[in-house]
Design an enzyme around this catalytic site. Structure first.
Site, PDB file in Angstrom:
ATOM      1  N   ASP A 125      -7.632  12.702   6.163  1.00 36.73           N
ATOM      2  CA  ASP A 125      -7.537  12.089   4.846  1.00 36.73           C
ATOM      3  C   ASP A 125      -7.789  10.590   4.904  1.00 36.73           C
ATOM      4  OD1 ASP A 125      -6.843  12.433   1.978  1.00 36.73           O
ATOM      5  OD2 ASP A 125      -5.214  11.052   2.490  1.00 36.73           O
ATOM      6  N   LEU A 171      -4.787   9.940  -5.028  1.00 39.62           N
ATOM      7  CA  LEU A 171      -5.825   9.232  -5.770  1.00 39.62           C
ATOM      8  C   LEU A 171      -6.875   8.604  -4.867  1.00 39.62           C
ATOM      9  CD1 LEU A 171      -3.570   7.425  -8.396  1.00 39.62           C
ATOM     10  CD2 LEU A 171      -4.945   9.478  -8.732  1.00 39.62           C
ATOM     11  N   ARG A 172      -6.764   8.867  -3.569  1.00 39.44           N
ATOM     12  CA  ARG A 172      -7.713   8.247  -2.655  1.00 39.44           C
ATOM     13  C   ARG A 172      -9.135   8.736  -2.921  1.00 39.44           C
ATOM     14  NH1 ARG A 172      -5.010   8.863   2.007  1.00 39.44           N
ATOM     15  NH2 ARG A 172      -3.976   6.851   1.768  1.00 39.44           N
ATOM     16  N   GLY A 173      -9.293   9.992  -3.322  1.00 37.12           N
ATOM     17  CA  GLY A 173     -10.626  10.510  -3.626  1.00 37.12           C
ATOM     18  C   GLY A 173     -11.273   9.785  -4.789  1.00 37.12           C
TER      19      GLY A 173
END
Length: 427
Positions: free
Chosen positions: A284, A365-367
């Protein structure tokens, strides 16, 4: 002793005159000998290691000259070489055939390091390591504080070491130099001390002080950290990378030393999925994910073989043939980095990107953040000042593919699922 240390000459000279006696007696005793030939702690002698007698002892002194440091004139002529020519030649990035997805992900991360790196997975022998290492020639220059082991930024406190920040806060003028971005290889067999840093044994023995010796994370600050076969990396090193990637700082607690330094780097990993899966926590942390497959077209395979044969036979001539393309690509990257801050993305596109992430059940919310950054970097690479839907369509599979939840019964590639959902939302 001479045979152990190398070519040496031992000279014994009497100091019988009164002047020699007085100078010998007035000369203070020399500090203990360091472990480096030709050097004494606190003083460097041109003649090598010199041992002098103490007061009231024999006035003869013995000098061990040129310990493992002097070579004859013939060897000196051989030793004169150009460091650039002697360095291991790197395969040109522009000469890589195919693998466009992998090359694009690497270029976008160079343009915007805040994307967070790239994970490259694919079959063995598909040029993953060659492509990553060929990126060295395209890396732009950055401004760093001269003599600083952490490559501190003289203007941005976020990338400054503690000592440099204190000097800047006191109003001191720090010397700066321009240097190319570092690419640091992290070997699978590296120890935690070598990665994080540890106590400087040499200073501890010679000066009796505790000093910190920076590791690979310090060297990789503001640069690239490359881990080949990252899925085989030991768990304790994975924990170190996770901690540094999450905070951007490396904290070391060793033998009474407590020190923190910036460790913000572009994390690039490569591996073969047949050799094991990567821990989800580390996966991730990679901003983008590129899949590499074996080239099936016979003509392309022949071209790759012929190009590699040309490079192996004469690397310099081969690199010269691609110099124009390399320079053009390097200028394109520099221009993209300079205009990246002016690239705009419409709110409507941002909403659709987040809708795709939401409907694909992407955790966190990293995507969303990475997709926005990658789309802006791609627009800057193309020389545009505004992101379009085509830019988003190009990068969104690489930004979300590795963030989807694994379904053991699903046979469709994750990237295909992302592309289908994008087409549904953006239509």
């Amino acid at each position: 002793m001479a045979s152990l240390l190398g070519t040496s000459s031992i000279r014994a000279s009497p100091s019988l005159s009164s002047s020699s006696s007085s100078s010998s007696s007035s000369t203070p005793s020399i500090s203990p000998i360091c472990f480096r030939p030709g050097r004494i702690c606190g003083r460097v002698l041109n003649a090598g290691i010199q041992i002098r007698p103490k007061k009231n002892r024999s006035r003869h002194h013995v000098s061990v000259m040129n310990v493992a440091t002097e070579i004859n004139s013939t060897e000196q002529q051989v030793g004169k070489f150009d460091s650039k020519k002697s360095a291991r030649p790197v395969y040109p990035f522009a000469a890589i055939v195919g693998q466009d997805e992998m090359k694009l992900c690497l270029l976008l991360n160079v343009i915007d390091p805040k994307i967070g790196g790239v994970m490259i997975m694919g079959d063995r022998g598909t040029g993953k390591s060659t492509t990553v290492r060929s990126l060295v020639d395209l890396l732009p220059e950055i401004t760093v504080v001269a003599g600083d082991p952490y490559n501190s930024d003289p203007l941005d406190p976020e990338f400054m070491g503690v000592e440099v920040r204190e000097r800047v806060e006191r109003g001191e003028q720090v010397p700066v130099i321009a240097t190319k971005i570092n690419m640091v290889d992290l070997p699978l067999g590296a120890t935690e001390d070598r990665v994080c840093g540890t106590i400087d044994i040499e200073k501890a023995l010679t000066e009796g002080v505790k000093a910190f010796e920076p590791g690979l994370l310090a060297k990789a600050n503001r640069g690239i950290l490359y881990v080949d076969e990252v899925n085989l990396l030991d768990d304790h090193l994975v924990d170190v990378l996770l901690d540094s990637a999450a905070s951007g700082w490396n904290t070391v607690e060793r033998e009474g030393i407590s020190i923190s330094h910036p460790a913000r780097f572009i994390l690039i990993g490569s591996g073969n999925p047949e050799e094991g899966e990567l821990r989800p926590q580390l996966l991730d942390r990679f901003g983008m994910h590129a899949q590499v497959g074996t080239v099936r077209d016979a003509e392309l395979r022949v071209k790759i073989v012929e190009e590699r044969a040309r490079f192996d036979s004469d690397p310099k001539e081969f690199r010269d043939t691609y110099k124009t393309e390399q320079d053009k690509l390097q200028d394109q990257i520099s221009n993209a980095r300079s205009c990246l801050s002016s690239v705009q993305i419409d709110r409507e596109l941002k909403v659709k990107i987040s809708k795709v992430c939401s409907e694909l059940n992407v955790d966190g919310l990293r995507g969303d953040i990475v997709t926005n950054r990658a789309a802006k970097a791609l627009a800057a690479l193309k020389g545009k000042d505004r992101v379009t839907a085509d830019d988003v369509a190009t990068v969104i599979p690489n930004c979300l593919r590795h963030r989807l939840r694994k379904d053991p019964l699903e046979s469709i590639d994750s990237g295909v699922l992302v592309s289908e959902k994008f087409a549904e939302v953006f239509s």
